[in-house]
Write an enzyme that holds these catalytic residues in place. Structure first.
Site, PDB file in Angstrom:
ATOM      1  N   GLY A  25       0.852  -1.176   0.000  1.00 34.76           N
ATOM      2  CA  GLY A  25       0.000   0.000   0.000  1.00 34.76           C
ATOM      3  C   GLY A  25       0.893   1.231   0.000  1.00 34.76           C
ATOM      4  O   GLY A  25       2.117   1.137  -0.110  1.00 34.76           O
ATOM      5  N   SER A  26       0.292   2.387   0.165  1.00 40.76           N
ATOM      6  CA  SER A  26       1.078   3.628   0.083  1.00 40.76           C
ATOM      7  C   SER A  26       2.146   3.717   1.171  1.00 40.76           C
ATOM      8  O   SER A  26       3.249   4.216   0.935  1.00 40.76           O
ATOM      9  CB  SER A  26       0.139   4.836   0.174  1.00 40.76           C
ATOM     10  OG  SER A  26      -0.654   4.770   1.361  1.00 40.76           O
ATOM     11  N   GLU A  28       3.973   1.490   2.307  1.00 41.97           N
ATOM     12  CA  GLU A  28       5.080   0.563   2.070  1.00 41.97           C
ATOM     13  C   GLU A  28       5.962   0.982   0.897  1.00 41.97           C
ATOM     14  O   GLU A  28       7.063   0.439   0.710  1.00 41.97           O
ATOM     15  CB  GLU A  28       4.556  -0.853   1.816  1.00 41.97           C
ATOM     16  CG  GLU A  28       3.934  -1.513   3.023  1.00 41.97           C
ATOM     17  CD  GLU A  28       2.626  -0.845   3.445  1.00 41.97           C
ATOM     18  OE1 GLU A  28       2.487  -0.531   4.643  1.00 41.97           O
ATOM     19  OE2 GLU A  28       1.763  -0.608   2.576  1.00 41.97           O
ATOM     20  N   GLU A  47      -3.729 -10.178   1.489  1.00 45.91           N
ATOM     21  CA  GLU A  47      -2.714 -10.361   2.529  1.00 45.91           C
ATOM     22  C   GLU A  47      -2.757 -11.748   3.159  1.00 45.91           C
ATOM     23  O   GLU A  47      -1.717 -12.272   3.587  1.00 45.91           O
ATOM     24  CB  GLU A  47      -2.879  -9.291   3.607  1.00 45.91           C
ATOM     25  CG  GLU A  47      -2.509  -7.887   3.147  1.00 45.91           C
ATOM     26  CD  GLU A  47      -3.663  -7.138   2.480  1.00 45.91           C
ATOM     27  OE1 GLU A  47      -3.497  -5.948   2.182  1.00 45.91           O
ATOM     28  OE2 GLU A  47      -4.733  -7.773   2.272  1.00 45.91           O
ATOM     29  N   HIS A  70       0.371  -4.025   4.523  1.00 43.52           N
ATOM     30  CA  HIS A  70      -0.071  -2.638   4.496  1.00 43.52           C
ATOM     31  C   HIS A  70      -0.772  -2.265   5.797  1.00 43.52           C
ATOM     32  O   HIS A  70      -1.926  -2.634   6.017  1.00 43.52           O
ATOM     33  CB  HIS A  70      -1.019  -2.414   3.317  1.00 43.52           C
ATOM     34  CG  HIS A  70      -1.524  -1.005   3.194  1.00 43.52           C
ATOM     35  ND1 HIS A  70      -0.713   0.100   3.358  1.00 43.52           N
ATOM     36  CD2 HIS A  70      -2.762  -0.516   2.925  1.00 43.52           C
ATOM     37  CE1 HIS A  70      -1.424   1.196   3.193  1.00 43.52           C
ATOM     38  NE2 HIS A  70      -2.669   0.856   2.933  1.00 43.52           N
ATOM     39  N   HIS A 281      -9.622 -31.647  19.871  1.00 45.11           N
ATOM     40  CA  HIS A 281     -10.588 -30.872  19.098  1.00 45.11           C
ATOM     41  C   HIS A 281     -11.994 -31.190  19.596  1.00 45.11           C
ATOM     42  O   HIS A 281     -12.517 -30.494  20.459  1.00 45.11           O
ATOM     43  CB  HIS A 281     -10.448 -31.181  17.598  1.00 45.11           C
ATOM     44  CG  HIS A 281     -11.296 -30.305  16.729  1.00 45.11           C
ATOM     45  ND1 HIS A 281     -11.507 -30.551  15.397  1.00 45.11           N
ATOM     46  CD2 HIS A 281     -12.014 -29.182  17.005  1.00 45.11           C
ATOM     47  CE1 HIS A 281     -12.283 -29.620  14.880  1.00 45.11           C
ATOM     48  NE2 HIS A 281     -12.612 -28.783  15.846  1.00 45.11           N
ATOM     49  N   GLY A 401      -6.068 -24.770  12.043  1.00 39.94           N
ATOM     50  CA  GLY A 401      -7.373 -25.134  11.512  1.00 39.94           C
ATOM     51  C   GLY A 401      -8.025 -24.031  10.703  1.00 39.94           C
ATOM     52  O   GLY A 401      -9.159 -24.179  10.252  1.00 39.94           O
TER      53      GLY A 401
END
Length: 528
Positions: A25-26, A28, A47, A70, A281, A401
């Site tokens: 993004g800007s 970065e 991302e 970002h 689980h 998971g």
């Protein structure tokens, strides 16, 4: 004097990090400007996919990967993938761009508010440097923390005006700095443990993901053979630490208290290497272990050792522990009973291919050394029963998971292993979480074979609905998705198959291709 930008890239070079995974993004752009020619940038369209690709790459490569996200929005999009990296002990340095320092106080647009708090508790360390001069040190510190055992992701937020600031030459020391992480059992520990093992009448061995991550598979095989005992893989294991074709292999443990206790009720000692004790689980209450069963666990993670509900736990290097114990234990005289042989499935008919049949065909067709990433969660038990996983680093699964792992991870694993073929096995429900990974595979010509098992429903969720007696639940089906058209739109060759001969033809063609391929397999829920 050098700038923060210059020092950062020199620190990355020094630590053998020359691949950056990101979706910029800007905030970065100042970090990415004048991108060095000896670095490679791998772009993902979301991302979550970016972190998934980096996760797969770091796990397969066995070294820290560098991610550039970002600000807060990009970090938020990546949190699901970050949970998988955290639970698989994947070493990632995740950086995020922050607003310029002069506007952080007024919380201008794209300010990452309380940036260091955002990714917690899914990182080992989270930091925003107080001044620009601290940035190179923070990057170096992040790399060393990420790679030290237990490995894991770290997070650094960097204001975008820091990159061009010149900093003092004391940062040169960072270009020579190294950190070694080593934890070995003492001779006293070895004598005590080997005495416990040799005194036990009936011993069971459980291996987990960190055996494979620490490249200790061969050590585990030698230990099991020296001791002559049956071997299970820990429940919900995201990697395969022992060959599924080995005569001592008994399968993967169920993820329930009662289920594990039942399996080990006749054993007086259970040894666990490289796994939590245990990652349950579904809730099936019972005793953790029977009263006469002892447990000794070896882990790289003090947190896993501390939260274990039972047993004697050692924090140590797994390969070293297995190797040294192999020299001190005596083979048990009982013959290890082989697990029941599973018959090959029948040829497909009626216009679909059962998962069991698909796995049997893959065993025949897949090249030696094939690596599998798995996110067909309803067929995971059948996969463990049928697929031949024989080499180190042959299997990857979402450690937390969280769906959206296997497609991007396959891209990252294939980037790390150019001489081995990678096959991603994805349920049609799971595929939608990270379908953009197809674009990255196509753009960088990464020849992953994506296999979508299409049954139009969330199979694992249907199974769990039965376990929980949850009837008439909405949102269980995902019909009418044409993955071949989606794949073609991203630039990936794709086809749909409904019978054995078409799958064999499509898979062989994909193996011979130097481009990614998607094969949509019309399947059915597992047979009873």
């Amino acid at each position: 004097m050098k700038t923060v930008h210059q020092y950062t890239y020199e620190i990355l070079r020094k630590n053998n990090i020359k691949m950056i995974f990101g979706n910029p993004g800007s905030n970065e752009l100042p970090f990415l400007k004048n991108f060095p020619a000896d670095f490679q940038y791998i772009l993902g369209l979301h991302e979550g996919a970016v972190v998934g690709i980096a996760d797969g790459y770091a796990q397969a490569k066995g070294q820290t990967a560098f991610v550039n996200l970002h600000s807060a929005a990009g970090t938020g999009n990546a949190m699901g993938a970050l949970s998988n990296a955290w639970n698989s002990h994947t070493p990632l340095v995740i950086t995020a761009g922050q607003q310029t320092r002069t506007m952080m106080g007024v919380e201008a647009l794209l300010t990452n508010i309380e940036a260091a708090q955002l990714p917690k508790p899914l990182v080992k360390w989270s930091h925003e440097p107080a001044i620009a001069n601290e940035v190179p040190h923070a990057i170096s510190r992040a790399i060393h923390i990420a790679g030290a055992e237990a490995a894991g992701p770290v997070y650094v937020s960097i204001p975008y005006n820091d990159w061009d600031i010149e900093v003092d030459g004391e940062n040169e020391h960072l270009l020579k700095k190294n950190v070694t992480s080593s934890q070995c059992l003492s001779e006293q520990d070895l004598l005590f443990i080997s005495h416990k093992i040799n005194s036990a009448q009936k011993v069971a061995l459980v291996l987990g993901t960190d055996v494979d991550r620490q490249f200790a598979n061969l050590s585990a095989i030698r230990f099991a053979e020296a001791l002559n005992v049956p071997v299970w893989v820990a429940p919900s294991s995201p990697r395969c630490p022992f060959p599924t074709t080995h005569a001592y292999f008994q399968g993967i443990l169920p993820a329930s208290i009662a289920g594990i206790s039942q399996i080990f009720k006749e054993y007086d000692l259970v040894l666990v290497f490289g796994a939590p004790v245990f990652r349950y689980h579904q809730y099936e209450p019972g005793q953790y272990l029977s009263e006469h069963t002892e447990l000794i666990a070896f882990t790289c993670d003090i947190q896993e050792a501390a939260r274990a509900a039972m047993g004697l736990c050692y924090v140590s290097d797994l390969g070293d522990s297995l190797t040294r114990l192999s020299q001190k234990v005596h083979a048990k005289t009982d013959t290890v009973v082989h697990r029941q042989t599973i018959e090959l499935s029948q040829p497909s008919e009626n216009g679909y291919i059962k998962p069991e049949r698909l796995f049997d065909m893959l065993n025949i067709l897949a090249p030696d050394g094939t690596i599998y990433t798995n996110e067909s969660t309803s067929t995971t038990n059948a996969l463990w029963d049928r697929l031949s996983l024989t080499e180190q680093g042959s299997y990857y699964f979402a450690a937390a998971g969280g769906l959206g792992f296997a497609m991007p991870a396959a891209v990252g694993v294939q980037l790390a292993h150019k001489t081995r073929r990678v096959v991603a096995l994805i349920g049609d429900g799971s595929a939608n979480y990270s379908i953009t990974a197809l674009w990255t595979a196509a753009q960088y010509k990464i020849p992953v074979i994506f296999i979508i098992l299409k049954n139009g429903t969330y199979g694992a969720l249907r199974w769990f609905a039965g376990v929980l007696n949850a009837e008439h639940v909405p949102g269980m089906d995902v019909p009418d998705i044409d993955f071949t058209q989606i794949a073609k739109g991203y630039g990936v060759d794709a086809c749909s198959v409904t019978n054995d001969s078409d799958f064999i033809s499509a898979f062989n063609k994909a193996v011979d291709s130097e481009q990614p391929t998607l094969i949509e397999v019309v399947t059915a829920e597992l047979s009873n």
